[in-house]
Design a protein around this motif. Structure first.
Motif, PDB file in Angstrom:
ATOM      1  N   VAL A   1       7.789 -97.651   5.471  1.00  0.00           N
ATOM      2  CA  VAL A   1       7.417 -96.275   5.455  1.00  0.00           C
ATOM      3  C   VAL A   1       6.372 -96.423   6.760  1.00  0.00           C
ATOM      4  N   ILE A   2       5.366 -97.086   6.680  1.00  0.00           N
ATOM      5  CA  ILE A   2       4.496 -97.372   7.901  1.00  0.00           C
ATOM      6  C   ILE A   2       5.121 -97.568   9.176  1.00  0.00           C
TER       7      ILE A   2
ATOM      8  N   LEU B   1       8.298 -96.863  10.002  1.00  0.00           N
ATOM      9  CA  LEU B   1       8.897 -96.018  10.230  1.00  0.00           C
ATOM     10  C   LEU B   1       7.948 -94.789  10.943  1.00  0.00           C
ATOM     11  N   ALA B   2       6.862 -94.708  10.368  1.00  0.00           N
ATOM     12  CA  ALA B   2       5.676 -93.585  10.887  1.00  0.00           C
ATOM     13  C   ALA B   2       5.241 -94.024  12.123  1.00  0.00           C
ATOM     14  N   ILE B   3       5.209 -95.200  12.306  1.00  0.00           N
ATOM     15  CA  ILE B   3       4.436 -95.780  13.662  1.00  0.00           C
ATOM     16  C   ILE B   3       5.789 -95.311  14.782  1.00  0.00           C
TER      17      ILE B   3
ATOM     18  N   GLY C   1       7.766 -93.018  14.779  1.00  0.00           N
ATOM     19  CA  GLY C   1       8.007 -91.641  14.791  1.00  0.00           C
ATOM     20  C   GLY C   1       6.701 -91.127  15.776  1.00  0.00           C
ATOM     21  N   ILE C   2       5.518 -91.565  15.566  1.00  0.00           N
ATOM     22  CA  ILE C   2       4.500 -91.449  16.321  1.00  0.00           C
ATOM     23  C   ILE C   2       4.741 -91.765  17.670  1.00  0.00           C
TER      24      ILE C   2
ATOM     25  N   ARG D   1       6.859 -89.221  19.099  1.00  0.00           N
ATOM     26  CA  ARG D   1       6.424 -87.941  19.499  1.00  0.00           C
ATOM     27  C   ARG D   1       5.368 -88.197  20.746  1.00  0.00           C
TER      28      ARG D   1
END
Length: 176
Positions: free
Chosen positions: A81-82, A84-86, A88-89, A92
């Motif tokens: 999850v972390i 994938l969040a990175i 995503g950031i 963006r």
């Protein structure tokens, strides 16, 4: 006794007290059982020169296995999850490499997050804090001393055990 959500052990805290005589160790065991309201299985004596006392130090083999499984699942998932969040950031923020190749970037993030999560889970399962008790107990037993091992399951039992041992001549050791 654990505030650690990764642990599946009923008694993850270990307390040990080292004694020079059998009578002192027995008296402390009786006192701890009575004052901390412990069951006999939670308090164990290790005799001088006893060779195979590992089961007395870590009596919850099933709990350790459940801890390993639980911690690896939770930390591996958290790592993914972390990761994938990175990604995503970074996407963006317009990072060109991520925008041009989102699939490989996500794959790398999943892989690295999973690996790092599993490594942290391995550390949590190994419980390096237990060496603070295991090593001195092993050395004391090899040098002819007695060891009292206590496995409290609640914070109250832990506090009462430490209070009961405070008034003895023992060297007291504790894990987290």
């Amino acid at each position: 006794m654990t505030a650690n959500p990764l642990s599946a052990e009923a008694a993850s805290t270990k307390i040990a007290a080292l004694f020079d005589t059998k009578s002192a160790a027995n008296n402390a065991a009786e006192r701890v059982c009575y004052e901390a309201h412990l069951k006999r299985g939670q308090v164990r004596l290790v005799h001088p020169y006893e060779a195979h006392f590992g089961r007395k130090l870590e009596p919850e083999n099933d709990g350790i296995v459940r801890t390993a499984i639980r911690s690896h699942l939770m930390m591996g998932t958290l790592g993914v999850v972390i990761g994938l969040a990175i990604v995503g950031i970074l996407h963006r923020q317009g990072i060109e490499a991520v925008i041009q190749s989102p699939g490989p970037a996500a794959g790398a993030a999943i892989f690295l997050g999973l690996v790092f999560g599993m490594l942290l889970a391995g550390l949590a399962t190994a419980r390096p804090d237990h060496q603070l008790v295991i090593t001195p107990v092993r050395e004391a037993v090899q040098h002819g001393r007695w060891a009292l091992l206590v496995h409290p399951t609640t914070p109250e039992q832990c506090n009462e055990t430490l209070r009961a041992l405070r008034n003895t001549t023992a060297e007291v050791l504790r894990t987290a």
